[in-house]
Design an enzyme around this catalytic site. Sequence first.
Site, PDB file in Angstrom:
ATOM      1  N   ASP A 120      62.402  40.830   6.741  1.00  0.00           N
ATOM      2  CA  ASP A 120      61.257  41.379   7.350  1.00  0.00           C
ATOM      3  C   ASP A 120      60.655  42.300   6.552  1.00  0.00           C
ATOM      4  O   ASP A 120      61.157  43.354   5.867  1.00  0.00           O
ATOM      5  CB  ASP A 120      61.733  42.018   8.835  1.00  0.00           C
ATOM      6  CG  ASP A 120      62.334  41.059   9.583  1.00  0.00           C
ATOM      7  OD1 ASP A 120      61.620  39.827   9.601  1.00  0.00           O
ATOM      8  OD2 ASP A 120      63.330  41.274   9.965  1.00  0.00           O
ATOM      9  N   ASP A 170      65.139  41.862   0.887  1.00  0.00           N
ATOM     10  CA  ASP A 170      64.988  42.144   2.472  1.00  0.00           C
ATOM     11  C   ASP A 170      64.081  40.828   2.961  1.00  0.00           C
ATOM     12  O   ASP A 170      63.465  40.177   2.142  1.00  0.00           O
ATOM     13  CB  ASP A 170      64.379  43.187   2.708  1.00  0.00           C
ATOM     14  CG  ASP A 170      64.537  43.703   4.323  1.00  0.00           C
ATOM     15  OD1 ASP A 170      65.478  43.088   4.881  1.00  0.00           O
ATOM     16  OD2 ASP A 170      63.583  44.143   4.792  1.00  0.00           O
ATOM     17  N   ASP A 224      61.127  46.793   1.757  1.00  0.00           N
ATOM     18  CA  ASP A 224      59.856  47.390   2.048  1.00  0.00           C
ATOM     19  C   ASP A 224      60.109  48.655   2.573  1.00  0.00           C
ATOM     20  O   ASP A 224      59.261  49.370   2.975  1.00  0.00           O
ATOM     21  CB  ASP A 224      59.088  46.457   3.110  1.00  0.00           C
ATOM     22  CG  ASP A 224      59.936  46.368   4.404  1.00  0.00           C
ATOM     23  OD1 ASP A 224      61.313  46.210   4.343  1.00  0.00           O
ATOM     24  OD2 ASP A 224      59.498  46.816   5.324  1.00  0.00           O
TER      25      ASP A 224
END
Length: 259
Positions: free
Chosen positions: A14, A12, A208
């Site tokens: 961000d 990912d 995250d």
Amino acid sequence: MTRLEIRSWLMDMDGVLVHEEQAIPGADRFLGNLRRRGAPFLVLTNNSIYTRRDLAARLKTSGLDVPEEAIWTSALATAKFLEDQRPGGSAFVIGEAGLTTALHEAGYTLTERAPDYVVLGETRTYSLERITLAIRLIVDGSRFIATNPDATGPSPDGPMPATGSVAALISRATGVEPYYVGKPNPLMMRSALNAIDAHSETTAMIGDRMDTDIVAGLEAGLDTILVLTGISTRESAERFPYRPARIVESVADLAAELE
């Protein structure tokens, strides 16, 4: 699966590589080590606003060197899905350059007249006029596709409504649920694997978020690694009925393992 077997990496953007436009410490070293090893990798994002070129430029401003071809967005995954489903089709699009460019490149015609699909993506300013038109087109028979189910997105002033929230509005008005292509749909993982000719058995997904990155990785058969530099904590991760293969503080830990 041992860590030595990982040959390809999906990650990912961000919360893994950047946080509010700032590179996460160790991210540049991690990417550098992947390049040094010649390991295929893709940076994934559910954000459909930007083209690959835009995102590569934004990452470079943050101090991260990621080539355009190493970026995979929900807009690209959506365009690939529609190209496979209905080649040379037509779509009415609510979205920005990332989505319209991807659909054009997939051979799609953008139209407001009886399109095959209504495609909803991210935009900075949702227009009630275009949302109304989308509702009418879906009622008249156009199929409903959305790039991703994220209900909110970040902004400097706090959360703002995103694709999932607007999709809910359209669904309430039409009685039609969209098909979401982006994470957590494992379809996005599989399209990313195909883009770099990688195999799920030897690929890791770093994310995250448990409810998008990790579950999508698990459902696609990937090794999953949760980093704690985004929204998840060790405590919040324990509340889910599934677990990542590993939890690390940040990609800096992974960078050290690759040296």
